[in-house]
Design an enzyme around this catalytic site. Structure first.
Site, PDB file in Angstrom:
ATOM      1  N   ASN A  10      51.424  43.833  50.339  1.00  0.00           N
ATOM      2  CA  ASN A  10      50.060  43.912  49.807  1.00  0.00           C
ATOM      3  C   ASN A  10      49.158  43.120  50.753  1.00  0.00           C
ATOM      4  O   ASN A  10      49.177  41.890  50.743  1.00  0.00           O
ATOM      5  CB  ASN A  10      50.062  43.311  48.392  1.00  0.00           C
ATOM      6  CG  ASN A  10      48.693  43.339  47.751  1.00  0.00           C
ATOM      7  OD1 ASN A  10      47.713  43.777  48.370  1.00  0.00           O
ATOM      8  ND2 ASN A  10      48.618  42.872  46.525  1.00  0.00           N
ATOM      9  N   ARG A  87      50.823  48.540  48.975  1.00  0.00           N
ATOM     10  CA  ARG A  87      49.800  48.666  47.944  1.00  0.00           C
ATOM     11  C   ARG A  87      48.495  49.053  48.633  1.00  0.00           C
ATOM     12  O   ARG A  87      48.075  48.411  49.594  1.00  0.00           O
ATOM     13  CB  ARG A  87      49.626  47.344  47.220  1.00  0.00           C
ATOM     14  CG  ARG A  87      48.529  47.432  46.194  1.00  0.00           C
ATOM     15  CD  ARG A  87      48.172  46.090  45.643  1.00  0.00           C
ATOM     16  NE  ARG A  87      47.046  46.230  44.743  1.00  0.00           N
ATOM     17  CZ  ARG A  87      46.130  45.298  44.551  1.00  0.00           C
ATOM     18  NH1 ARG A  87      46.202  44.158  45.213  1.00  0.00           N
ATOM     19  NH2 ARG A  87      45.143  45.505  43.725  1.00  0.00           N
ATOM     20  N   HIS A 176      44.233  48.656  38.880  1.00  0.00           N
ATOM     21  CA  HIS A 176      45.409  48.120  38.169  1.00  0.00           C
ATOM     22  C   HIS A 176      46.324  49.245  37.677  1.00  0.00           C
ATOM     23  O   HIS A 176      47.124  49.035  36.750  1.00  0.00           O
ATOM     24  CB  HIS A 176      45.017  47.290  36.919  1.00  0.00           C
ATOM     25  CG  HIS A 176      44.383  45.974  37.211  1.00  0.00           C
ATOM     26  ND1 HIS A 176      43.407  45.423  36.396  1.00  0.00           N
ATOM     27  CD2 HIS A 176      44.556  45.092  38.226  1.00  0.00           C
ATOM     28  CE1 HIS A 176      43.031  44.267  36.889  1.00  0.00           C
ATOM     29  NE2 HIS A 176      43.695  44.033  38.008  1.00  0.00           N
ATOM     30  N   HIS A 204      45.553  44.427  30.797  1.00  0.00           N
ATOM     31  CA  HIS A 204      46.078  43.694  31.960  1.00  0.00           C
ATOM     32  C   HIS A 204      45.110  42.546  32.226  1.00  0.00           C
ATOM     33  O   HIS A 204      43.957  42.774  32.613  1.00  0.00           O
ATOM     34  CB  HIS A 204      46.189  44.616  33.180  1.00  0.00           C
ATOM     35  CG  HIS A 204      46.587  43.870  34.426  1.00  0.00           C
ATOM     36  ND1 HIS A 204      47.833  43.964  34.988  1.00  0.00           N
ATOM     37  CD2 HIS A 204      45.900  42.987  35.186  1.00  0.00           C
ATOM     38  CE1 HIS A 204      47.898  43.161  36.033  1.00  0.00           C
ATOM     39  NE2 HIS A 204      46.731  42.563  36.186  1.00  0.00           N
ATOM     40  N   ASN A 207      43.731  37.515  37.236  1.00  0.00           N
ATOM     41  CA  ASN A 207      42.425  37.082  37.745  1.00  0.00           C
ATOM     42  C   ASN A 207      41.415  38.209  37.570  1.00  0.00           C
ATOM     43  O   ASN A 207      40.278  38.001  37.197  1.00  0.00           O
ATOM     44  CB  ASN A 207      42.542  36.643  39.197  1.00  0.00           C
ATOM     45  CG  ASN A 207      43.149  35.258  39.282  1.00  0.00           C
ATOM     46  OD1 ASN A 207      42.684  34.334  38.611  1.00  0.00           O
ATOM     47  ND2 ASN A 207      44.201  35.114  40.072  1.00  0.00           N
ATOM     48  N   GLY A 208      41.865  39.435  37.875  1.00  0.00           N
ATOM     49  CA  GLY A 208      41.099  40.625  37.490  1.00  0.00           C
ATOM     50  C   GLY A 208      41.642  41.099  36.148  1.00  0.00           C
ATOM     51  O   GLY A 208      42.816  40.899  35.853  1.00  0.00           O
ATOM     52  N   ARG A 237      34.573  37.466  37.970  1.00  0.00           N
ATOM     53  CA  ARG A 237      33.708  38.659  37.879  1.00  0.00           C
ATOM     54  C   ARG A 237      33.081  38.755  36.499  1.00  0.00           C
ATOM     55  O   ARG A 237      33.734  38.503  35.492  1.00  0.00           O
ATOM     56  CB  ARG A 237      34.505  39.931  38.166  1.00  0.00           C
ATOM     57  CG  ARG A 237      34.994  40.021  39.579  1.00  0.00           C
ATOM     58  CD  ARG A 237      35.677  41.369  39.813  1.00  0.00           C
ATOM     59  NE  ARG A 237      36.707  41.219  40.823  1.00  0.00           N
ATOM     60  CZ  ARG A 237      37.938  41.726  40.740  1.00  0.00           C
ATOM     61  NH1 ARG A 237      38.287  42.470  39.714  1.00  0.00           N
ATOM     62  NH2 ARG A 237      38.802  41.509  41.699  1.00  0.00           N
ATOM     63  N   GLU A 330      50.455  37.614  29.481  1.00  0.00           N
ATOM     64  CA  GLU A 330      51.867  37.286  29.308  1.00  0.00           C
ATOM     65  C   GLU A 330      52.089  35.867  28.800  1.00  0.00           C
ATOM     66  O   GLU A 330      53.166  35.549  28.302  1.00  0.00           O
ATOM     67  CB  GLU A 330      52.608  37.437  30.652  1.00  0.00           C
ATOM     68  CG  GLU A 330      52.702  38.871  31.130  1.00  0.00           C
ATOM     69  CD  GLU A 330      53.128  38.981  32.587  1.00  0.00           C
ATOM     70  OE1 GLU A 330      53.851  38.103  33.077  1.00  0.00           O
ATOM     71  OE2 GLU A 330      52.713  39.960  33.242  1.00  0.00           O
ATOM     72  N   GLU A 381      54.354  44.794  39.471  1.00  0.00           N
ATOM     73  CA  GLU A 381      53.789  45.822  40.347  1.00  0.00           C
ATOM     74  C   GLU A 381      54.666  46.059  41.574  1.00  0.00           C
ATOM     75  O   GLU A 381      54.800  47.193  42.040  1.00  0.00           O
ATOM     76  CB  GLU A 381      52.366  45.426  40.747  1.00  0.00           C
ATOM     77  CG  GLU A 381      51.415  45.493  39.556  1.00  0.00           C
ATOM     78  CD  GLU A 381      50.106  44.762  39.771  1.00  0.00           C
ATOM     79  OE1 GLU A 381      49.127  45.423  40.116  1.00  0.00           O
ATOM     80  OE2 GLU A 381      50.064  43.526  39.576  1.00  0.00           O
TER      81      GLU A 381
END
Ligand code: ADP
Length: 395
Positions: A10, A87, A176, A204, A207-208, A237, A330, A381
């Site tokens: 990634n 990714r 996501h 989900h 952070n995002g 954000r 989670e 992921e």
């Protein structure tokens, strides 16, 4: 046949996150992070069963860093690496599934650069570097947006002039997707419901943050849009705001678009509201001490999340359950409980004990008796990217 190995990469603009995924092992034999690439402080952190190690690689770019990473990957893979999974953030309308990377598909990713001007070029530089180093190894692109290509038009169109969609691709894409796909499938397995006849709401929260309505294994709606700024309150954000805010800030404060964009992406969300931190752990502690900003950020985060989930319910004919995932989803029992409080009209209620138990990788059902099912499902992921790569190799 020995179990196969896929390296998952990634690439960010100055970083590479990597993980070696072995199809027969639940943990990663080797993983790590190269950061501050292109600067004198460039460094690679490795983590394996043997322990952790950091190696300075002054001024290394993506290719130089990968050249350092790959021998260790090969060693950890017992000399047998079967492929590389990359990714890729934006697949636009061209990619609705993961794909083998070749000249044609690379051109497709390049064509989407204007939709993700920061992310796709970074992803491409990682792909080119890996291809230069391993020209004969199959390489696969897995797109954050691809899973959401099944959204119906009424969910993905903005109410702006048609020409902006037809000629400039202005629509909702969602992100996501790899995580929403992974955890909704896992939720169906955990609940003993066939994926092809199942309906889920997914949150989900990392952070995002984004929500998704998943029906029969397909995305039907999601909260992120043209960019990952739309929707929920996130670490830094803002999520949804009145689009006229741009005009207001320009007229009253003289801010230009770049300043407003930076504020909405980097200085807003939990960080902006709390005036303290973008990190939910810090806010959870501060909230306990009565920090007003932390309390406010927490409340807005949970309320907006619940509101988004209730809206996503419009995409479902039935509900098999609500899934929480990502670092916050989670681990944070208080976020889950507060969010479910706001969804009481839909019958949701947490079981306090089960909710407290699901943290640090523990998966399970957390609803009280009589509530629709609520699951905590750790996302993975990297594994989903490796599974996609293996499926393409098999094909
Ligand atoms: P990324 O989107 O970068 O992959 P993660 O999925 O790791 O991020 O999520 C990061 C978020 O998860 C941070 O806000 C962090 O504070 C939060 N988080 C991690 N552990 C906990 C915890 N025990 N309680 C509350 N929040 C947590």
């Amino acid at each position: 046949m020995p179990s196969r190995n896929i390296l998952v990469i990634n690439c960010g603009s100055s970083s590479i996150k990597f993980a070696l995924v072995n199809e027969g092992q639940s943990s990663f034999p080797l993983q790590g992070l190269a950061e501050r690439l292109g600067s004198p402080e460039a460094v690679i952190h490795f983590e394996s069963t043997a322990g952790k190690e950091s190696v300075n690689v002054p001024d290394a770019d993506h290719q130089a860093a990968l050249a350092q990473i790959l021998p260790r990957v090969e060693e950890a893979a017992g000399g047998h690496l079967d492929g590389i999974g990359h990714r890729v953030v934006h697949g636009g309308e061209k990619f609705f599934a993961s794909t083998l990377l070749n000249e044609e598909t690379l051109a497709g990713i390049e064509a989407n650069i204007q939709l993700a001007p920061l992310h796709n070029p970074a992803n491409l530089s990682g792909i080119h570097a890996a291809m230069n180093l391993f020209p004969r190894l199959p390489q696969v692109g897995v797109f954050d947006t691809a899973f959401h290509q099944t959204m119906p038009e009424h969910a993905y169109r903005y109410a702006v002039p048609d020409i902006l969609y037809k000629e400039h691709g202005v629509r909702r894409y969602g992100f996501h997707g790899t995580s929403h796909r992974f955890v909704s499938k896992r939720a169906a397995e955990m609940a003993g419901v066939p994926v092809e006849n199942s309906s889920w709401l997914v949150a989900h929260l990392g952070n995002g943050c984004s929500t998704c309505a998943v029906v029969n294994g397909e995305s039907r709606d999601t909260s992120m849009g043209l960019t990952p700024l739309e929707g929920l309150v996130m670490g830094t954000r803002s999520g949804d705001i009145d689009p006229s805010l741009h005009n207001f800030l320009h007229n009253t404060l003289g801010w230009d678009l770049a300043k407003i964009d930076n504020m909405l992406n980097k200085e807003s969300g939990l960080k902006g509201l709390s005036g303290l931190s973008n990190d939910m752990r810090t806010l959870t502690e501060a909230r306990k001490q009565g920090h007003e900003g932390a309390m406010l950020a927490f409340e807005v985060f949970c309320y907006r999340l619940a509101k988004s989930l209730a809206g996503m319910a419009c995409a479902l004919d039935k509900l098999d359950g609500l899934v929480f995932t990502g670092g916050i989803g989670e681990n944070s029992a208080v976020v889950r409980a507060r969010t479910l409080d706001h969804l009481k009209l839909l019958g949701f209620k947490a079981d306090d004990e089960a909710n407290a138990r699901c943290t640090r990788g523990v998966a399970g059902e957390i609803q009280a008796v009589g509530s629709p099912r609520v699951l905590v499902v750790p996302t993975n992921e990297e594994r989903q990217i490796a599974l996609d790569a293996l499926a393409l190799l098999d094909a």
